[in-house]
Design a protein around this motif. Structure first.
Motif, PDB file in Angstrom:
ATOM      1  N   THR A 271       1.261   4.339   2.278  1.00  0.00           N
ATOM      2  CA  THR A 271       1.970   5.392   1.558  1.00  0.00           C
ATOM      3  C   THR A 271       2.661   6.340   2.533  1.00  0.00           C
ATOM      4  O   THR A 271       3.817   6.745   2.318  1.00  0.00           O
ATOM      5  N   ALA A 272       1.957   6.678   3.625  1.00  0.00           N
ATOM      6  CA  ALA A 272       2.546   7.593   4.607  1.00  0.00           C
ATOM      7  C   ALA A 272       3.777   6.990   5.274  1.00  0.00           C
ATOM      8  O   ALA A 272       4.723   7.704   5.607  1.00  0.00           O
ATOM      9  N   HIS A 273       3.780   5.663   5.457  1.00  0.00           N
ATOM     10  CA  HIS A 273       4.920   5.002   6.101  1.00  0.00           C
ATOM     11  C   HIS A 273       5.956   4.495   5.086  1.00  0.00           C
ATOM     12  O   HIS A 273       6.935   3.871   5.469  1.00  0.00           O
ATOM     13  N   ARG A 274       5.678   4.762   3.795  1.00  0.00           N
ATOM     14  CA  ARG A 274       6.576   4.292   2.724  1.00  0.00           C
ATOM     15  C   ARG A 274       6.769   2.777   2.804  1.00  0.00           C
ATOM     16  O   ARG A 274       7.857   2.242   2.738  1.00  0.00           O
ATOM     17  N   VAL A 275       5.633   2.088   2.935  1.00  0.00           N
ATOM     18  CA  VAL A 275       5.613   0.623   2.982  1.00  0.00           C
ATOM     19  C   VAL A 275       4.822   0.123   1.776  1.00  0.00           C
ATOM     20  O   VAL A 275       3.727   0.622   1.480  1.00  0.00           O
ATOM     21  N   GLU A 276       5.364  -0.848   1.088  1.00  0.00           N
ATOM     22  CA  GLU A 276       4.694  -1.424  -0.080  1.00  0.00           C
ATOM     23  C   GLU A 276       3.906  -2.667   0.342  1.00  0.00           C
ATOM     24  O   GLU A 276       4.419  -3.538   1.056  1.00  0.00           O
ATOM     25  N   ASP A 312      10.475   1.957   3.513  1.00  0.00           N
ATOM     26  CA  ASP A 312      11.013   1.236   2.352  1.00  0.00           C
ATOM     27  C   ASP A 312      11.074  -0.273   2.607  1.00  0.00           C
ATOM     28  O   ASP A 312      12.015  -0.961   2.196  1.00  0.00           O
ATOM     29  N   THR A 313      10.068  -0.786   3.298  1.00  0.00           N
ATOM     30  CA  THR A 313       9.954  -2.231   3.502  1.00  0.00           C
ATOM     31  C   THR A 313       8.675  -2.729   2.839  1.00  0.00           C
ATOM     32  O   THR A 313       7.902  -1.956   2.270  1.00  0.00           O
ATOM     33  N   THR A 314       8.438  -4.037   2.931  1.00  0.00           N
ATOM     34  CA  THR A 314       7.312  -4.667   2.254  1.00  0.00           C
ATOM     35  C   THR A 314       6.454  -5.426   3.254  1.00  0.00           C
ATOM     36  O   THR A 314       6.966  -6.101   4.151  1.00  0.00           O
ATOM     37  N   VAL A 315       5.137  -5.298   3.092  1.00  0.00           N
ATOM     38  CA  VAL A 315       4.174  -6.124   3.814  1.00  0.00           C
ATOM     39  C   VAL A 315       3.499  -7.027   2.784  1.00  0.00           C
ATOM     40  O   VAL A 315       2.928  -6.542   1.804  1.00  0.00           O
ATOM     41  N   ARG A 316       3.591  -8.312   3.000  1.00  0.00           N
ATOM     42  CA  ARG A 316       3.078  -9.281   2.027  1.00  0.00           C
ATOM     43  C   ARG A 316       1.805  -9.934   2.557  1.00  0.00           C
ATOM     44  O   ARG A 316       1.759 -10.401   3.699  1.00  0.00           O
ATOM     45  N   VAL A 317       0.773  -9.971   1.736  1.00  0.00           N
ATOM     46  CA  VAL A 317      -0.494 -10.625   2.066  1.00  0.00           C
ATOM     47  C   VAL A 317      -0.681 -11.785   1.106  1.00  0.00           C
ATOM     48  O   VAL A 317      -0.738 -11.589  -0.118  1.00  0.00           O
ATOM     49  N   ALA A 318      -0.761 -13.004   1.649  1.00  0.00           N
ATOM     50  CA  ALA A 318      -0.840 -14.200   0.806  1.00  0.00           C
ATOM     51  C   ALA A 318      -1.943 -15.113   1.309  1.00  0.00           C
ATOM     52  O   ALA A 318      -2.146 -15.251   2.515  1.00  0.00           O
ATOM     53  N   ALA A 319      -2.657 -15.728   0.384  1.00  0.00           N
ATOM     54  CA  ALA A 319      -3.722 -16.674   0.722  1.00  0.00           C
ATOM     55  C   ALA A 319      -3.410 -18.025   0.109  1.00  0.00           C
ATOM     56  O   ALA A 319      -2.867 -18.115  -0.999  1.00  0.00           O
ATOM     57  N   ARG A 320      -3.732 -19.075   0.847  1.00  0.00           N
ATOM     58  CA  ARG A 320      -3.580 -20.423   0.323  1.00  0.00           C
ATOM     59  C   ARG A 320      -4.587 -21.338   0.989  1.00  0.00           C
ATOM     60  O   ARG A 320      -5.087 -21.040   2.083  1.00  0.00           O
ATOM     61  N   ALA A 321      -4.885 -22.439   0.313  1.00  0.00           N
ATOM     62  CA  ALA A 321      -5.864 -23.398   0.823  1.00  0.00           C
ATOM     63  C   ALA A 321      -5.166 -24.674   1.270  1.00  0.00           C
ATOM     64  O   ALA A 321      -4.219 -25.134   0.633  1.00  0.00           O
ATOM     65  N   THR A 322      -5.631 -25.233   2.385  1.00  0.00           N
ATOM     66  CA  THR A 322      -5.205 -26.545   2.848  1.00  0.00           C
ATOM     67  C   THR A 322      -6.405 -27.478   2.760  1.00  0.00           C
ATOM     68  O   THR A 322      -7.441 -27.119   2.197  1.00  0.00           O
ATOM     69  N   ASP A 323      -6.268 -28.668   3.309  1.00  0.00           N
ATOM     70  CA  ASP A 323      -7.372 -29.625   3.219  1.00  0.00           C
ATOM     71  C   ASP A 323      -8.630 -29.122   3.908  1.00  0.00           C
ATOM     72  O   ASP A 323      -9.738 -29.298   3.404  1.00  0.00           O
ATOM     73  N   GLU A 324      -8.475 -28.480   5.060  1.00  0.00           N
ATOM     74  CA  GLU A 324      -9.629 -28.078   5.846  1.00  0.00           C
ATOM     75  C   GLU A 324      -9.765 -26.566   6.019  1.00  0.00           C
ATOM     76  O   GLU A 324     -10.807 -26.092   6.470  1.00  0.00           O
ATOM     77  N   HIS A 325      -8.732 -25.803   5.701  1.00  0.00           N
ATOM     78  CA  HIS A 325      -8.734 -24.377   6.012  1.00  0.00           C
ATOM     79  C   HIS A 325      -8.269 -23.538   4.828  1.00  0.00           C
ATOM     80  O   HIS A 325      -7.639 -24.039   3.887  1.00  0.00           O
TER      81      HIS A 325
END
Length: 422
Positions: A271-276, A312-325
């Motif tokens: 919020t302080a850095h105006r980042v979503e 006014d930029t975006t930081v995206r956090v995404a999770a996904r599964a592979t065969d082993e990880h």
């Protein structure tokens, strides 16, 4: 260099072993003969064959400071040099006069046969039954397949480097602990100075130049003491991760919980850095390890992304599964990293942008902590970045429970030290 020479020599000698075994199978004595079977119910290795290995190649291997053990498909040692015996990689066999490989050696050999992938580990071996903790023997083991079920294990003595690492960790931990008290007092005094120079009441809106300067200095002291306290805390955290304290037993950890915890921790900074902060990807994933350490690792990645992103930029956090990880990726739209700095950003105290790090109060330890947390969980952290085009840090963690190697080490009488499995 010595280990590389050993690998080449061992491969050639094992090829000779395989050829000699084929010839021996054709010339096997009749059943019942004293020389027909070895101590473990398999064709014995003739003395002349062990001697046949005592040509130039065998003498070279015997002269190496690195220990070399070659196991046949039944985990019976068929080639052992004196250095391996000195390192304690052999045990008395089940029958009189026979030898067997150390249980750890057999465990690594089994993993290589099962996966087909070279395995490496560094750990501390007790030198004797009564010296499990005082002066352990540090060894670096590398197991690799040689074909036809044969496994070569090379062992290097790294006792001195382990000792120096322990001394360094103990020094950092002791100094950091001693610094916590005066730093805490400094923070309280700085806060008191800031409060004392706070304008109060009517007619105090105009402060003297001395008061303005005093308040500015007090705020600066408060800022720097907070930064110093954060540095000491992260030094202690990094020391623990490097083996100063035993790692907690791995438990199932919900990736959804980790990400939610991270978003909650970083909300104020964003919020302080105006980042979503945007969360997407797969849900319901599970990894194995310490929930607090994994939350710290992802939180460090997100904080790093926020600090190096514009407003006014975006930081995206995404999770996904592979065969082993299971992969947790943190993507920002920040300044990016130069190609010549990508390999160094996980080093302790290294900063790609010194001026920006000072402005954000960074310590240069956040990514080093992430790297060690990932390594301790059997995973790794990777980065892809374009200068001026943002970065993506990807934390890859095993999707399955870790191999029960620690239990195997304990049952084998081994004191696990700072270990890395690759």
């Amino acid at each position: 260099m010595a280990v590389a020479v050993a690998v080449a020599l061992v491969a050639g000698l094992v090829a000779g072993l395989l050829l000699s075994r084929t010839v021996r199978e054709r010339r096997r004595p009749a059943p019942g003969s004293d020389r027909s079977r070895g101590s473990a119910g398999r064709p014995a290795i003739p003395d002349e064959q062990q001697g046949g290995l005592s040509g130039l190649g065998r003498k070279t291997i015997d002269s190496l400071r690195a220990g070399v053990v070659v196991l046949d498909p039944d985990d019976v040692p068929v080639l052992v040099n004196p250095a391996a015996r000195a390192l304690g990689l052999l045990r008395t066999g089940t029958t009189p006069g026979s030898i067997a490989a150390h249980p750890l050696i057999r465990t690594l050999a089994g993993q290589v046969r099962r996966t087909g992938v070279r395995r490496e580990i560094e750990l501390d071996l007790p030198r004797g039954r009564d010296s499990a903790g005082d002066n352990p023997l540090g060894v670096h083991l590398r197991a690799m397949g040689l074909g036809a079920g044969y496994i070569s294990v090379e062992a290097a003595d790294v006792t001195e480097s382990h000792r120096l690492a322990r001394v360094r960790r103990d020094f950092v931990a002791n100094v950091s602990h001693e610094l916590k008290t005066p730093i805490g007092a400094l923070q309280l005094l700085a806060e008191a100075l800031v409060d004392a120079t706070e304008p109060t009441g009517e007619g105090t809106s105009e402060l003297s130049e001395d008061m303005i300067a005093a308040r500015r200095f007090a705020e600066r002291i408060q800022h720097e003491s907070t930064r110093l306290g954060r540095l000491v805390q992260e030094l202690l955290e990094l020391t623990r991760l490097q083996g100063a304290e035993p790692q907690p037993a791995p438990e199932p950890v919900s990736v959804d919980w980790v990400i939610a915890e991270v978003v909650d921790r970083t909300r104020t900074s964003a919020t302080a850095h105006r980042v979503e902060i945007v969360v997407d990807g797969e849900r319901g994933l599970t990894v194995y390890g310490s929930d607090s350490q994994l939350a710290t690792a992802v939180s460090n990645l997100v904080e790093n992304a926020i600090n190096y992103s514009g407003e006014d930029t975006t930081v995206r956090v995404a999770a996904r599964a592979t065969d082993e990880h299971v992969e947790i990726a943190v993507t920002d739209q920040g300044i990016g990293i130069a190609p010549n700095e990508v390999e160094r950003i996980f080093e302790r105290f290294y900063r790609a942008d010194q001026a920006r790090s000072r402005a954000t109060g960074g310590t240069g330890l956040g990514l080093a902590i992430v790297k060690h947390i990932a390594s301790n969980h059997g995973g790794r952290v990777d980065v892809s970045s374009t200068l001026g085009g943002g970065s993506t840090f990807t934390l890859r963690l095993p999707a399955r429970p870790p191999d029960d190697l620690e239990a195997t080490l304990s049952s084998a009488g081994i004191e696990a030290g700072p270990a890395e499995l690759r």
